[in-house]
Design a protein around this motif. Structure first.
Motif, PDB file in Angstrom:
ATOM      1  N   HIS A 122       0.833  -1.284   0.166  1.00 36.43           N
ATOM      2  CA  HIS A 122       0.143  -0.097  -0.142  1.00 36.43           C
ATOM      3  C   HIS A 122       0.766   1.134   0.086  1.00 36.43           C
ATOM      4  O   HIS A 122       0.485   2.158  -0.784  1.00 36.43           O
ATOM      5  CB  HIS A 122      -0.915   0.035   1.063  1.00 36.43           C
ATOM      6  N   LYS A 123       2.010   1.122   0.733  1.00 35.66           N
ATOM      7  CA  LYS A 123       2.807   2.496   0.751  1.00 35.66           C
ATOM      8  C   LYS A 123       3.513   2.524  -0.533  1.00 35.66           C
ATOM      9  O   LYS A 123       3.710   3.629  -0.883  1.00 35.66           O
ATOM     10  CB  LYS A 123       3.600   2.118   2.118  1.00 35.66           C
ATOM     11  N   ALA A 127      -1.240  -1.649  -3.308  1.00 37.05           N
ATOM     12  CA  ALA A 127      -2.305  -2.042  -2.653  1.00 37.05           C
ATOM     13  C   ALA A 127      -3.367  -0.962  -2.444  1.00 37.05           C
ATOM     14  O   ALA A 127      -2.961   0.122  -1.890  1.00 37.05           O
ATOM     15  CB  ALA A 127      -1.991  -2.651  -1.474  1.00 37.05           C
ATOM     16  N   LYS A 128      -4.467  -1.163  -2.910  1.00 39.34           N
ATOM     17  CA  LYS A 128      -5.580   0.103  -2.881  1.00 39.34           C
ATOM     18  C   LYS A 128      -6.785  -0.438  -1.933  1.00 39.34           C
ATOM     19  O   LYS A 128      -7.106  -1.920  -2.068  1.00 39.34           O
ATOM     20  CB  LYS A 128      -5.908   0.342  -4.372  1.00 39.34           C
ATOM     21  N   SER A 129      -7.555   0.276  -1.527  1.00 41.04           N
ATOM     22  CA  SER A 129      -8.869  -0.045  -0.815  1.00 41.04           C
ATOM     23  C   SER A 129      -9.800   1.063  -1.107  1.00 41.04           C
ATOM     24  O   SER A 129      -9.544   2.120  -1.467  1.00 41.04           O
ATOM     25  CB  SER A 129      -8.319  -0.030   0.657  1.00 41.04           C
ATOM     26  N   TYR A 130     -10.994   0.320  -1.116  1.00 39.92           N
ATOM     27  CA  TYR A 130     -12.173   1.169  -1.064  1.00 39.92           C
ATOM     28  C   TYR A 130     -12.940   0.806   0.301  1.00 39.92           C
ATOM     29  O   TYR A 130     -13.151  -0.045   0.535  1.00 39.92           O
ATOM     30  CB  TYR A 130     -13.029   0.616  -2.360  1.00 39.92           C
ATOM     31  N   GLU A 131     -13.364   2.082   0.681  1.00 39.17           N
ATOM     32  CA  GLU A 131     -13.987   2.232   2.172  1.00 39.17           C
ATOM     33  C   GLU A 131     -15.448   2.629   1.960  1.00 39.17           C
ATOM     34  O   GLU A 131     -15.664   3.531   1.383  1.00 39.17           O
ATOM     35  CB  GLU A 131     -13.320   2.970   2.832  1.00 39.17           C
ATOM     36  N   VAL A 132     -16.362   1.990   2.548  1.00 36.78           N
ATOM     37  CA  VAL A 132     -17.718   2.641   2.293  1.00 36.78           C
ATOM     38  C   VAL A 132     -18.358   2.867   3.705  1.00 36.78           C
ATOM     39  O   VAL A 132     -18.038   2.064   4.924  1.00 36.78           O
ATOM     40  CB  VAL A 132     -18.606   1.170   2.032  1.00 36.78           C
ATOM     41  N   TRP A 133     -18.955   3.948   3.895  1.00 35.33           N
ATOM     42  CA  TRP A 133     -19.201   4.716   5.192  1.00 35.33           C
ATOM     43  C   TRP A 133     -20.834   4.847   5.215  1.00 35.33           C
ATOM     44  O   TRP A 133     -21.326   5.095   4.135  1.00 35.33           O
ATOM     45  CB  TRP A 133     -18.574   6.026   5.444  1.00 35.33           C
ATOM     46  N   GLY A 141     -16.151  -2.578   2.558  1.00 35.35           N
ATOM     47  CA  GLY A 141     -14.951  -1.902   1.767  1.00 35.35           C
ATOM     48  C   GLY A 141     -14.427  -3.569   1.374  1.00 35.35           C
ATOM     49  O   GLY A 141     -14.865  -4.516   1.401  1.00 35.35           O
ATOM     50  N   LEU A 142     -13.280  -2.980   0.412  1.00 35.27           N
ATOM     51  CA  LEU A 142     -12.493  -4.233  -0.194  1.00 35.27           C
ATOM     52  C   LEU A 142     -11.494  -3.640  -0.363  1.00 35.27           C
ATOM     53  O   LEU A 142     -10.870  -2.370  -0.459  1.00 35.27           O
ATOM     54  CB  LEU A 142     -13.045  -4.669  -1.496  1.00 35.27           C
ATOM     55  N   TYR A 143     -10.278  -4.592  -0.649  1.00 35.14           N
ATOM     56  CA  TYR A 143      -8.835  -4.218  -0.925  1.00 35.14           C
ATOM     57  C   TYR A 143      -8.149  -5.018  -1.956  1.00 35.14           C
ATOM     58  O   TYR A 143      -8.717  -6.141  -2.246  1.00 35.14           O
ATOM     59  CB  TYR A 143      -7.855  -4.182   0.226  1.00 35.14           C
ATOM     60  N   GLY A 144      -7.024  -4.642  -2.834  1.00 34.01           N
ATOM     61  CA  GLY A 144      -6.495  -5.744  -3.759  1.00 34.01           C
ATOM     62  C   GLY A 144      -5.269  -5.019  -4.213  1.00 34.01           C
ATOM     63  O   GLY A 144      -4.851  -3.907  -3.793  1.00 34.01           O
ATOM     64  N   ILE A 145      -4.682  -5.467  -5.135  1.00 34.05           N
ATOM     65  CA  ILE A 145      -3.514  -5.327  -5.957  1.00 34.05           C
ATOM     66  C   ILE A 145      -3.772  -4.724  -7.091  1.00 34.05           C
ATOM     67  O   ILE A 145      -4.344  -5.478  -8.107  1.00 34.05           O
ATOM     68  CB  ILE A 145      -2.490  -6.155  -6.111  1.00 34.05           C
ATOM     69  N   ASP A 146      -3.422  -3.195  -7.433  1.00 31.76           N
ATOM     70  CA  ASP A 146      -3.584  -2.494  -8.667  1.00 31.76           C
ATOM     71  C   ASP A 146      -2.153  -2.790  -9.670  1.00 31.76           C
ATOM     72  O   ASP A 146      -1.226  -2.109  -9.291  1.00 31.76           O
ATOM     73  CB  ASP A 146      -3.977  -1.116  -8.290  1.00 31.76           C
ATOM     74  N   LEU A 147      -2.408  -3.376 -10.809  1.00 42.81           N
ATOM     75  CA  LEU A 147      -1.336  -3.885 -11.787  1.00 42.81           C
ATOM     76  C   LEU A 147      -1.384  -2.549 -12.759  1.00 42.81           C
ATOM     77  O   LEU A 147      -0.503  -2.894 -13.888  1.00 42.81           O
ATOM     78  CB  LEU A 147      -1.631  -5.181 -12.120  1.00 42.81           C
ATOM     79  N   GLY A 148      -2.298  -1.897 -12.745  1.00 39.45           N
ATOM     80  CA  GLY A 148      -2.535  -0.904 -13.799  1.00 39.45           C
ATOM     81  C   GLY A 148      -3.291  -1.058 -14.981  1.00 39.45           C
ATOM     82  O   GLY A 148      -3.904  -0.220 -15.435  1.00 39.45           O
ATOM     83  N   HIS A 149      -3.700  -2.454 -15.360  1.00 34.69           N
ATOM     84  CA  HIS A 149      -4.629  -2.867 -16.262  1.00 34.69           C
ATOM     85  C   HIS A 149      -5.536  -4.078 -15.832  1.00 34.69           C
ATOM     86  O   HIS A 149      -6.514  -4.158 -16.294  1.00 34.69           O
ATOM     87  CB  HIS A 149      -3.889  -3.177 -17.465  1.00 34.69           C
ATOM     88  N   VAL A 150      -5.068  -4.450 -14.876  1.00 32.11           N
ATOM     89  CA  VAL A 150      -5.666  -5.611 -14.162  1.00 32.11           C
ATOM     90  C   VAL A 150      -5.687  -5.314 -12.557  1.00 32.11           C
ATOM     91  O   VAL A 150      -4.821  -4.927 -11.784  1.00 32.11           O
ATOM     92  CB  VAL A 150      -5.186  -6.913 -14.447  1.00 32.11           C
TER      93      VAL A 150
END
Length: 213
Positions: A122-123, A127-133, A141-150
């Motif tokens: 993440h740093k 690794a990215k997160s989406y947070e729902v309030w 929410g969710l998290y995952g790895i962002d490869l730029g196209h996937v």
């Protein structure tokens, strides 16, 4: 069985077992994790286990344009029930995912070593997160790895109905606008299928991952 050494290397994906297990051991360094995701491999293991590396066939994926939004969810998306933030509470998201109960699973696969590894990613911006309030409460929410196209989805949680679904739909819509090829959902679940995800062969998944399709 292939045992991972200090060398940054994985065996050919064709060596995976019928269940998808490819290799054992190694570490959770940022370099090895990124190599794994870029190669169609992900770690999944219990706290008292060696690190297990997986590459299932078939692979559960979602093409962002195929996201299914029900009438009831469309109303929720258009309402003020939930508020979305991104990458502002990554640690809280991974902690809540670790605490979220899973069917037929005792304990969590998100160990302290896994958390530490993904916090580093993440740093580094991967690794990215989406947070729902709901109001001022973090409810999904969710998290995952962002490869730029996937985007490689890792885990999600809900404290109230539809919160994680809200995050997943928002993710798919945003990635669709950015022309991402797909969201990697790893393995089949009826819930993911209901949202538009489908299974494709590992070979097809790897071609897309490598930009060949």
């Amino acid at each position: 069985m292939f045992f991972v050494t200090e060398e940054l290397k994985f065996p050919p994906l064709a060596n995976a077992s019928e269940e998808g297990m490819l290799a054992v051991g190694g570490d959770l360094s940022a370099e090895r994790l990124l190599l794994a995701y870029e190669s169609g491999i992900f770690p999944w293991f219990n706290e008292d286990s060696l690190i297990l590396w997986w590459s299932p066939n078939p692979r559960m994926i979602l093409y962002p344009s195929s996201i299914k939004v029900s009438k009831s969810m469309r109303k929720i998306l258009e309402s003020d029930q939930f508020r979305l933030t991104k990458n502002t509470h990554f640690e809280s998201i991974i902690d809540q995912c670790a605490l979220s109960p899973r069917k037929d699973q005792i304990g969590t696969w998100i160990t302290q070593s896994m958390k530490k590894a993904y916090m580093k990613l993440h740093k580094l911006g991967f690794a990215k997160s989406y947070e729902v309030w709901e109001g001022n409460e973090l409810v999904g929410g969710l998290y995952g790895i962002d490869l730029g196209h996937v985007f490689c989805g890792e885990s999600m949680f809900s404290k109230v109905n539809n919160a994680s679904k809200f995050a997943f739909i928002k993710l798919a819509q945003e990635l669709g606008e950015k022309k991402y090829k797909l969201i990697d959902c790893q393995v089949y679940t009826p819930h993911l299928e209901s949202l538009g995800a489908e299974e494709i062969t590992r070979d097809k998944f790897i071609k897309i991952l490598k930009g060949e399709n």
